[in-house]
Design an enzyme around this catalytic site. Structure first.
Site, PDB file in Angstrom:
ATOM      1  N   LYS A  99       4.489 -13.808   1.988  1.00 48.76           N
ATOM      2  CA  LYS A  99       5.440 -14.460   1.520  1.00 48.76           C
ATOM      3  C   LYS A  99       6.141 -13.933   0.328  1.00 48.76           C
ATOM      4  CE  LYS A  99       4.512 -19.006   1.997  1.00 48.76           C
ATOM      5  NZ  LYS A  99       3.994 -18.739   3.075  1.00 48.76           N
ATOM      6  N   ASP A 144       7.627 -14.976   5.201  1.00 53.29           N
ATOM      7  CA  ASP A 144       7.993 -16.556   5.524  1.00 53.29           C
ATOM      8  C   ASP A 144       9.323 -16.550   4.689  1.00 53.29           C
ATOM      9  OD1 ASP A 144       5.588 -16.887   7.230  1.00 53.29           O
ATOM     10  OD2 ASP A 144       4.905 -17.023   5.152  1.00 53.29           O
ATOM     11  N   MET A 145      10.579 -17.429   4.882  1.00 46.40           N
ATOM     12  CA  MET A 145      11.132 -18.236   3.842  1.00 46.40           C
ATOM     13  C   MET A 145      10.865 -19.053   2.758  1.00 46.40           C
ATOM     14  SD  MET A 145      14.280 -16.932   2.676  1.00 46.40           S
ATOM     15  CE  MET A 145      15.383 -16.425   4.431  1.00 46.40           C
ATOM     16  N   GLN A 161      16.009 -21.373   7.946  1.00 43.89           N
ATOM     17  CA  GLN A 161      15.530 -22.949   8.023  1.00 43.89           C
ATOM     18  C   GLN A 161      16.744 -23.433   8.794  1.00 43.89           C
ATOM     19  OE1 GLN A 161      14.660 -21.936   4.204  1.00 43.89           O
ATOM     20  NE2 GLN A 161      12.675 -22.577   3.798  1.00 43.89           N
ATOM     21  N   ARG A 213      11.895 -15.757  13.154  1.00 43.85           N
ATOM     22  CA  ARG A 213      10.921 -17.229  13.421  1.00 43.85           C
ATOM     23  C   ARG A 213      11.900 -18.687  13.408  1.00 43.85           C
ATOM     24  NH1 ARG A 213       6.241 -18.409   9.263  1.00 43.85           N
ATOM     25  NH2 ARG A 213       5.486 -16.992  10.749  1.00 43.85           N
ATOM     26  N   GLY A 234      12.372 -26.444   7.972  1.00 44.73           N
ATOM     27  CA  GLY A 234      12.969 -26.635   6.744  1.00 44.73           C
ATOM     28  C   GLY A 234      11.499 -27.257   6.262  1.00 44.73           C
ATOM     29  N   ALA A 235      10.975 -26.534   4.811  1.00 46.90           N
ATOM     30  CA  ALA A 235      10.279 -27.481   4.624  1.00 46.90           C
ATOM     31  C   ALA A 235       9.540 -27.481   2.971  1.00 46.90           C
ATOM     32  CB  ALA A 235       8.250 -26.333   4.536  1.00 46.90           C
ATOM     33  N   HIS A 258       6.592 -28.361  16.002  1.00 48.31           N
ATOM     34  CA  HIS A 258       5.344 -29.153  16.808  1.00 48.31           C
ATOM     35  C   HIS A 258       6.529 -30.625  17.099  1.00 48.31           C
ATOM     36  CE1 HIS A 258       4.253 -27.491  12.935  1.00 48.31           C
ATOM     37  NE2 HIS A 258       2.995 -27.429  13.360  1.00 48.31           N
ATOM     38  N   ARG A 270       1.363 -29.013   1.529  1.00 48.12           N
ATOM     39  CA  ARG A 270       3.070 -29.003   1.537  1.00 48.12           C
ATOM     40  C   ARG A 270       2.759 -29.889   2.893  1.00 48.12           C
ATOM     41  NH1 ARG A 270       3.615 -24.151  -0.723  1.00 48.12           N
ATOM     42  NH2 ARG A 270       3.133 -22.827   0.824  1.00 48.12           N
ATOM     43  N   ARG A 271       1.121 -29.401   3.996  1.00 50.97           N
ATOM     44  CA  ARG A 271       1.095 -29.974   4.893  1.00 50.97           C
ATOM     45  C   ARG A 271       1.326 -31.677   4.626  1.00 50.97           C
ATOM     46  NH1 ARG A 271       2.110 -25.341   5.280  1.00 50.97           N
ATOM     47  NH2 ARG A 271       4.164 -26.296   5.686  1.00 50.97           N
TER      48      ARG A 271
HETATM   49  P1  FDA Z   1       8.983 -32.489  12.235  1.00 46.10           P
HETATM   50  O1  FDA Z   1       8.306 -32.226  11.420  1.00 46.10           O
HETATM   51  O2  FDA Z   1       9.833 -33.183  12.902  1.00 46.10           O
HETATM   52  O3  FDA Z   1       7.399 -32.967  12.840  1.00 46.10           O
HETATM   53  C1  FDA Z   1       7.546 -32.922  14.088  1.00 46.10           C
HETATM   54  C2  FDA Z   1       6.513 -33.862  15.096  1.00 46.10           C
HETATM   55  O4  FDA Z   1       5.450 -33.337  14.877  1.00 46.10           O
HETATM   56  C3  FDA Z   1       5.976 -35.071  14.011  1.00 46.10           C
HETATM   57  O5  FDA Z   1       5.971 -36.298  14.310  1.00 46.10           O
HETATM   58  C4  FDA Z   1       4.363 -35.040  13.877  1.00 46.10           C
HETATM   59  O6  FDA Z   1       3.818 -35.750  14.836  1.00 46.10           O
HETATM   60  C5  FDA Z   1       4.007 -33.603  13.950  1.00 46.10           C
HETATM   61  N1  FDA Z   1       4.111 -33.399  12.703  1.00 46.10           N
HETATM   62  C6  FDA Z   1       4.595 -31.915  11.910  1.00 46.10           C
HETATM   63  N2  FDA Z   1       4.270 -31.801  10.995  1.00 46.10           N
HETATM   64  C7  FDA Z   1       2.741 -32.733  11.179  1.00 46.10           C
HETATM   65  C8  FDA Z   1       1.764 -31.816   9.855  1.00 46.10           C
HETATM   66  N3  FDA Z   1       1.423 -31.157   8.864  1.00 46.10           N
HETATM   67  N4  FDA Z   1       0.369 -32.612  10.622  1.00 46.10           N
HETATM   68  C9  FDA Z   1       0.628 -33.367  11.793  1.00 46.10           C
HETATM   69  N5  FDA Z   1       1.127 -32.891  12.970  1.00 46.10           N
HETATM   70  C10 FDA Z   1       2.447 -32.797  12.786  1.00 46.10           C
HETATM   71  N6  FDA Z   1       9.145 -23.935   6.313  1.00 46.10           N
HETATM   72  C11 FDA Z   1       9.994 -22.833   6.079  1.00 46.10           C
HETATM   73  O7  FDA Z   1      10.710 -23.479   5.008  1.00 46.10           O
HETATM   74  N7  FDA Z   1       9.390 -21.454   5.888  1.00 46.10           N
HETATM   75  C12 FDA Z   1       8.226 -21.302   6.733  1.00 46.10           C
HETATM   76  O8  FDA Z   1       8.387 -19.843   6.856  1.00 46.10           O
HETATM   77  C13 FDA Z   1       7.934 -21.916   8.178  1.00 46.10           C
HETATM   78  N8  FDA Z   1       7.193 -20.794   8.481  1.00 46.10           N
HETATM   79  C14 FDA Z   1       6.641 -22.130   9.745  1.00 46.10           C
HETATM   80  C15 FDA Z   1       6.265 -20.818  10.475  1.00 46.10           C
HETATM   81  C16 FDA Z   1       5.708 -21.930  11.497  1.00 46.10           C
HETATM   82  C17 FDA Z   1       5.025 -21.381  12.840  1.00 46.10           C
HETATM   83  C18 FDA Z   1       5.662 -23.422  11.884  1.00 46.10           C
HETATM   84  C19 FDA Z   1       5.194 -24.240  12.629  1.00 46.10           C
HETATM   85  C20 FDA Z   1       6.089 -24.122  10.669  1.00 46.10           C
HETATM   86  C21 FDA Z   1       7.200 -23.003   9.933  1.00 46.10           C
HETATM   87  N9  FDA Z   1       7.397 -23.665   8.615  1.00 46.10           N
HETATM   88  C22 FDA Z   1       8.398 -23.159   7.599  1.00 46.10           C
HETATM   89  C23 FDA Z   1       7.687 -25.803   8.575  1.00 46.10           C
HETATM   90  C24 FDA Z   1       8.658 -26.055   9.176  1.00 46.10           C
HETATM   91  O9  FDA Z   1       9.481 -25.489   7.930  1.00 46.10           O
HETATM   92  C25 FDA Z   1       8.235 -27.597   9.152  1.00 46.10           C
HETATM   93  O10 FDA Z   1       7.891 -27.737   7.797  1.00 46.10           O
HETATM   94  C26 FDA Z   1       7.326 -27.873   9.913  1.00 46.10           C
HETATM   95  O11 FDA Z   1       7.472 -26.991  11.576  1.00 46.10           O
HETATM   96  C27 FDA Z   1       7.958 -29.604  10.738  1.00 46.10           C
HETATM   97  O12 FDA Z   1       8.818 -29.840  11.478  1.00 46.10           O
HETATM   98  P2  FDA Z   1       8.562 -29.644  12.856  1.00 46.10           P
HETATM   99  O13 FDA Z   1       9.650 -28.798  13.720  1.00 46.10           O
HETATM  100  O14 FDA Z   1       7.441 -29.296  13.379  1.00 46.10           O
HETATM  101  O15 FDA Z   1       9.473 -31.406  13.156  1.00 46.10           O
END
Ligand code: FDA
Length: 306
Positions: free
Chosen positions: A98, A133-134, A162, A183, A187-188, A226, A287-288
């Site tokens: 980051k 990372d963003m 994102q 990547r 978006g988180a 995921h 955040r997780r």
């Molecule tokens: P969504 O949130 O819709 O989740 C789909 C399903 O996945 C859920 O129903 C659940 O079952 C499962 N799931 C998701 N999160 C979970 C958790 N914490 N625990 C258990 N199960 C879970 N964001 C960002 O802003 N900047 C970045 O640089 C990155 N980098 C990054 C790297 C990698 C390798 C990943 C996988 C993710 C990121 N992210 C990120 C985070 C991303 O933006 C997002 O917030 C999360 O991946 C959750 O979104 P999903 O796409 O998983 O879908």
């Protein structure tokens, strides 16, 4: 209720007092489900095990709230030590970082100096790829600008797009000819409706749109999600358009959907696990929890079983 929990954990993730306390506590409250360890040796051991299951990795040395030049340089030193450990151990792994932890909020020059130190080391150790990372929207444009500048000098660097941001597709289009390794994520961070889709369904739609756009542009896509529906969408898309498996990979976070990670690797897809480590685990862990408040039950169990 779910939204309130999400906001609560995102709020907690920014609490510097709790962050400082957490560094002293050591990995607690079930955080070791998502964080591979506090030291590089612990992290490399986890990466080695994941490699044995057919999974490639990216290591991230966790760091939040960097305010001084010394802290920023120390953070860059950790990135360099991580690259050395990857090289020395021979694991199949690259690096994520980051830029705020490299001093982006102090000065762009400081951050650039640290980025060049890291990228030069990565180059020296066999051109290890480095992913920026963003972070939140306030850092988005400067990150894109720095990437563009670095792409003139290095071919081992990329960043993250994102899907919740309205600008995502434009950012991809702007760098279309450079065939950037992006990547792609949903978006988180908590963003304003002025810059990001407030509805999850719209983010999901835009996510599909940018995955398609980047892959059909011929860029390398690391689809980090995921979400099973998105993964199914990508599988179908690449099939329909004869996109080779060497042009994309899936990515997931350490500790989340572990079996799906192994299954995708067994199906022959490149699957990379994002493996964070370090003493500064608190913000990442919050955040997780914000992403999936259901994990709180797991954490409470961890707290009371100690
Ligand atoms: P969504 O949130 O819709 O989740 C789909 C399903 O996945 C859920 O129903 C659940 O079952 C499962 N799931 C998701 N999160 C979970 C958790 N914490 N625990 C258990 N199960 C879970 N964001 C960002 O802003 N900047 C970045 O640089 C990155 N980098 C990054 C790297 C990698 C390798 C990943 C996988 C993710 C990121 N992210 C990120 C985070 C991303 O933006 C997002 O917030 C999360 O991946 C959750 O979104 P999903 O796409 O998983 O879908």
């Amino acid at each position: 209720m779910e939204q309130a929990m999400k906001n609560f954990f995102l709020f907690l993730s920014k609490n510097q007092t709790l962050n400082a306390a957490a560094k002293k506590w050591g990995l607690r409250f079930g955080a070791n489900r998502f964080v591979s360890g506090e030291t590089i040796d612990e992290a490399i051991a986890v990466v080695r095990q994941l490699n044995e299951n057919g999974l490639t990795c990216t290591l991230d040395h966790l760091g939040e709230f960097v305010f001084s030049v010394e802290e920023a340089n120390e953070s860059a030193d950790y990135c360099i030590k991580t690259l050395e450990a990857i090289h020395r151990s021979g694991v199949d792994c690259n690096l994520s970082l980051k830029m705020t932890s490299l001093g982006l909020d102090i000065s762009r020059e400081l951050c650039m100096t640290n980025m060049r130190r890291i990228l030069d080391t990565a180059k020296q150790y066999g051109n290890i790829f480095v992913r920026i990372d963003m972070e939140d929207y306030a850092h988005n444009q400067v990150t894109m600008d720095i990437l563009e500048e670095l792409l003139h000098e290095y071919d081992n660097v990329g960043t993250v797009i994102q899907a919740y941001l309205y600008k995502a597709a434009d950012d991809i289009e702007k760098l279309k000819d450079k065939k950037v390794n992006f990547r792609l994520v949903k978006g988180a961070y908590k963003e304003s409706p002025e810059v990001a889709f407030p509805e999850k369904a719209d983010t999901d739609e835009n996510y599909k749109k940018i995955i398609r756009q980047h892959l059909l542009n011929g860029g390398y896509a690391a689809v980090a999600t995921h979400d099973e529906q998105i993964i199914a969408y990508v599988k179908q898309l690449v099939e329909e358009h004869n996109i080779p498996r060497s042009q994309f990979e899936f990515q997931m976070l350490y500790g989340i959907r572990t079996q799906s990670q192994i299954d995708l690797a067994r199906e022959g897809y490149k699957m990379r696990v994002y493996v964070p480590y370090g003493k500064d685990w608190y913000g990442y862990f919050m955040r997780r929890l914000a992403e999936r408040p259901a994990n709180v039950a797991f954490v409470l169990k961890g707290m009371f079983s100690k």
